[in-house]
Design an enzyme around this catalytic site. Structure first.
Site, PDB file in Angstrom:
ATOM      1  N   ASP A  51       6.094  16.345  11.676  1.00  0.00           N
ATOM      2  CA  ASP A  51       6.421  16.152  10.230  1.00  0.00           C
ATOM      3  C   ASP A  51       4.999  16.619   9.564  1.00  0.00           C
ATOM      4  OD1 ASP A  51       6.356  15.018   7.342  1.00  0.00           O
ATOM      5  OD2 ASP A  51       7.298  13.058   8.468  1.00  0.00           O
ATOM      6  N   ALA A  75      11.315  20.988   2.694  1.00  0.00           N
ATOM      7  CA  ALA A  75      10.857  20.491   1.263  1.00  0.00           C
ATOM      8  C   ALA A  75      12.132  19.578   1.258  1.00  0.00           C
ATOM      9  CB  ALA A  75      10.819  21.564   0.376  1.00  0.00           C
ATOM     10  N   TYR A 142      10.822  18.532  -9.332  1.00  0.00           N
ATOM     11  CA  TYR A 142      11.015  19.651  -7.820  1.00  0.00           C
ATOM     12  C   TYR A 142      10.442  21.008  -8.444  1.00  0.00           C
ATOM     13  CZ  TYR A 142      13.740  22.866  -5.284  1.00  0.00           C
ATOM     14  OH  TYR A 142      14.070  23.869  -4.421  1.00  0.00           O
TER      15      TYR A 142
HETATM   16  N1  NAD Z   1      19.669  25.468  -0.906  1.00  0.00           N
HETATM   17  C1  NAD Z   1      19.139  26.215  -2.066  1.00  0.00           C
HETATM   18  O1  NAD Z   1      20.238  26.545  -2.704  1.00  0.00           O
HETATM   19  C2  NAD Z   1      17.772  26.566  -2.441  1.00  0.00           C
HETATM   20  C3  NAD Z   1      17.562  27.300  -3.700  1.00  0.00           C
HETATM   21  C4  NAD Z   1      16.304  27.181  -4.218  1.00  0.00           C
HETATM   22  C5  NAD Z   1      15.511  27.017  -3.135  1.00  0.00           C
HETATM   23  N2  NAD Z   1      15.480  26.325  -2.060  1.00  0.00           N
HETATM   24  C6  NAD Z   1      14.397  25.783  -1.119  1.00  0.00           C
HETATM   25  O2  NAD Z   1      14.689  26.491   0.268  1.00  0.00           O
HETATM   26  C7  NAD Z   1      14.267  25.600   1.319  1.00  0.00           C
HETATM   27  C8  NAD Z   1      15.310  25.339   2.110  1.00  0.00           C
HETATM   28  O3  NAD Z   1      16.420  24.610   1.331  1.00  0.00           O
HETATM   29  P1  NAD Z   1      17.603  23.927   2.178  1.00  0.00           P
HETATM   30  O4  NAD Z   1      18.698  24.166   1.433  1.00  0.00           O
HETATM   31  O5  NAD Z   1      17.689  24.554   3.474  1.00  0.00           O
HETATM   32  O6  NAD Z   1      17.225  22.585   2.480  1.00  0.00           O
HETATM   33  P2  NAD Z   1      17.688  21.601   3.720  1.00  0.00           P
HETATM   34  O7  NAD Z   1      17.361  20.208   3.482  1.00  0.00           O
HETATM   35  O8  NAD Z   1      18.871  21.853   4.541  1.00  0.00           O
HETATM   36  O9  NAD Z   1      16.223  22.172   4.641  1.00  0.00           O
HETATM   37  C9  NAD Z   1      14.941  21.411   4.770  1.00  0.00           C
HETATM   38  C10 NAD Z   1      14.577  21.320   5.972  1.00  0.00           C
HETATM   39  O10 NAD Z   1      13.025  20.975   5.940  1.00  0.00           O
HETATM   40  C11 NAD Z   1      12.890  19.486   6.794  1.00  0.00           C
HETATM   41  N3  NAD Z   1      11.807  18.967   6.286  1.00  0.00           N
HETATM   42  C12 NAD Z   1      11.887  18.211   5.322  1.00  0.00           C
HETATM   43  N4  NAD Z   1      10.631  17.779   5.134  1.00  0.00           N
HETATM   44  C13 NAD Z   1       9.893  17.971   6.257  1.00  0.00           C
HETATM   45  C14 NAD Z   1       8.659  17.708   6.744  1.00  0.00           C
HETATM   46  N5  NAD Z   1       7.937  16.759   5.947  1.00  0.00           N
HETATM   47  N6  NAD Z   1       8.096  17.831   7.703  1.00  0.00           N
HETATM   48  C15 NAD Z   1       8.999  18.850   8.614  1.00  0.00           C
HETATM   49  N7  NAD Z   1       9.989  19.252   8.094  1.00  0.00           N
HETATM   50  C16 NAD Z   1      10.694  18.841   7.075  1.00  0.00           C
HETATM   51  C17 NAD Z   1      14.398  19.024   7.031  1.00  0.00           C
HETATM   52  O11 NAD Z   1      14.439  18.511   7.989  1.00  0.00           O
HETATM   53  C18 NAD Z   1      15.321  20.481   7.090  1.00  0.00           C
HETATM   54  O12 NAD Z   1      15.380  20.800   8.131  1.00  0.00           O
HETATM   55  C19 NAD Z   1      13.665  24.403   0.429  1.00  0.00           C
HETATM   56  O13 NAD Z   1      12.096  24.413   0.420  1.00  0.00           O
HETATM   57  C20 NAD Z   1      14.304  24.577  -0.936  1.00  0.00           C
HETATM   58  O14 NAD Z   1      13.452  23.862  -2.020  1.00  0.00           O
HETATM   59  C21 NAD Z   1      16.828  26.203  -1.531  1.00  0.00           C
END
Ligand code: NAD
Length: 340
Positions: A51, A75, A142
């Site tokens: 974590d 995140a 966010y």
């Molecule tokens: N999905 C989108 O459309 C989108 C758009 C813009 C930006 N983002 C950014 O891209 C990134 C990934 O997004 P996503 O959709 O894959 O999200 P997601 O929730 O599928 O993936 C996030 C991953 O981070 C891990 N995680 C969260 N907190 C943690 C911690 N404290 N320690 C260790 N691991 C941790 C979670 O278990 C998960 O595997 C994020 O930073 C998000 O802000 C996503």
């Protein structure tokens, strides 16, 4: 290259992991599985259950090997939840990222790729597309948490020489075209998977937030970029970091209204999507469409998925094979034949 990937069990991170593996790189995933899935981690890939909130564990993980590049996806990422729980979001995203960034500068990591977001931008732009230099003015905690991390990375470069790429994704969408991975957020807040689940009868009815925006049909316009194109961008940007830190908007440059996305899901699936109006959500700008011309010209990035139907098709195929998402996998990468 030896790559550390935080959040590599999540949606975007896992797709970048398989692109890195396909390109022959050595990957370690660091994830606490809070929103990620063990089944999204390919067999044979090292996984560290850490974590980022735990500064010592983060420091120890970074210290374990010499990384050529660190990718930071981990995140909390829902605009709506960040409005209902602002301090939780601000604390989680900024403090955890600082733990990682500080550990990386201490252990002399030279290249860092960060998942930033279109949520940095508000509604001010008069231009049809948002350029890399557009005014940053987040309309949600966010977005602000991501902006803070971009600023921290600026100081990590100026003071410690750690180069970073801040990749401001617009809406990531779709699934691995080879069917290995897909999108499975819980709760799901993204329009395409919600509309697909409604078309497949897994969800009863979809809410469309707001019908009075200044757009062609009154609903919000968003830019959907295929997750495999995003993954390609992450690999291409690494070379830029030999010279300097960069930030790029990553999108398709095409905007689709919420209703147009629903129509696309209906076309591709051949099923009706039932939906209803809901009040607009605070923090939702009317239009977010990217100008990614700088990324294209400086790195040669050339997204392959332009049509919304082609993006929806890959998402639909994965969801049809996995109606319960990663719960349908037995263990890590349940379909090993697809990994070869
Ligand atoms: N999905 C989108 O459309 C989108 C758009 C813009 C930006 N983002 C950014 O891209 C990134 C990934 O997004 P996503 O959709 O894959 O999200 P997601 O929730 O599928 O993936 C996030 C991953 O981070 C891990 N995680 C969260 N907190 C943690 C911690 N404290 N320690 C260790 N691991 C941790 C979670 O278990 C998960 O595997 C994020 O930073 C998000 O802000 C996503």
């Amino acid at each position: 290259m030896k790559c550390l990937v935080t959040g590599g069990a999540g949606y975007v991170g896992s797709h970048v992991v398989i692109s890195l593996l396909d390109a022959g790189h050595d990957v370690v995933i660091l994830d606490n599985l809070s929103t990620g899935h063990i089944a999204a981690i390919p067999e044979g890939v090292r996984f560290w259950n850490v974590d980022l909130e735990d500064a010592q564990a983060t420091y120890d993980a970074v210290a374990r090997e010499n990384w050529d590049v660190v990718f930071h996806f981990a995140a909390l990422s829902s605009v709506g939840h960040s409005i209902s729980e602002p301090f939780h979001y601000l604390r989680h995203n900024t403090m955890n990222s600082l733990n990682l960034i500080e550990a990386c500068t201490f252990h002399n990591v030279r290249r860092f790729v960060f998942s930033s977001t279109a949520a940095l931008f508000g509604d001010e732009s008069d231009l049809p597309q948002i350029t890399d230099d557009a005014l940053v003015n987040p309309t949600s905690p966010y977005g602000d948490s991501k902006f803070f991390i971009e600023r921290a990375l600026l100081w990590a470069d100026r003071i410690y020489g750690m180069r970073s790429a801040c990749l401001r994704y617009f809406n990531a969408a779709g699934a691995d075209p080879r069917g290995r991975l897909g999108e499975d957020h819980r709760p799901e807040t993204h329009l395409i998977p919600l509309a697909i689940d409604t078309a497949l009868g897994v969800r009863p009815c979809l809410k469309i937030f707001g019908n009075n925006y200044d757009t062609r049909d009154g609903t919000c316009i968003r830019d959907y970029i295929h997750v495999t194109d995003l993954a390609d961008a992450h690999i291409r940007v690494i070379d830029q970091l030999d010279e300097r830190s960069v930030s790029y908007n990553l999108g398709n440059g095409l905007g689709f209204t919420n209703l147009e996305v629903i129509q696309s899901v209906e076309r591709v699936s051949g099923q009706k999507v039932s939906w209803e109006w809901a009040p607009p959500r605070s923090g939702d700008p009317a239009i977010l469409v990217a100008d990614s011309s700088r990324m294209r010209s400086e790195t040669g990035w050339n997204p392959k998925y332009h049509s919304i139907d082609a993006i929806v098709e890959t998402a639909l195929q994965w969801r049809k094979r996995h109606p319960h998402g990663y719960d349908d996998y037995n263990s890590r990468s349940v379909l090993p034949e697809l990994w070869s």
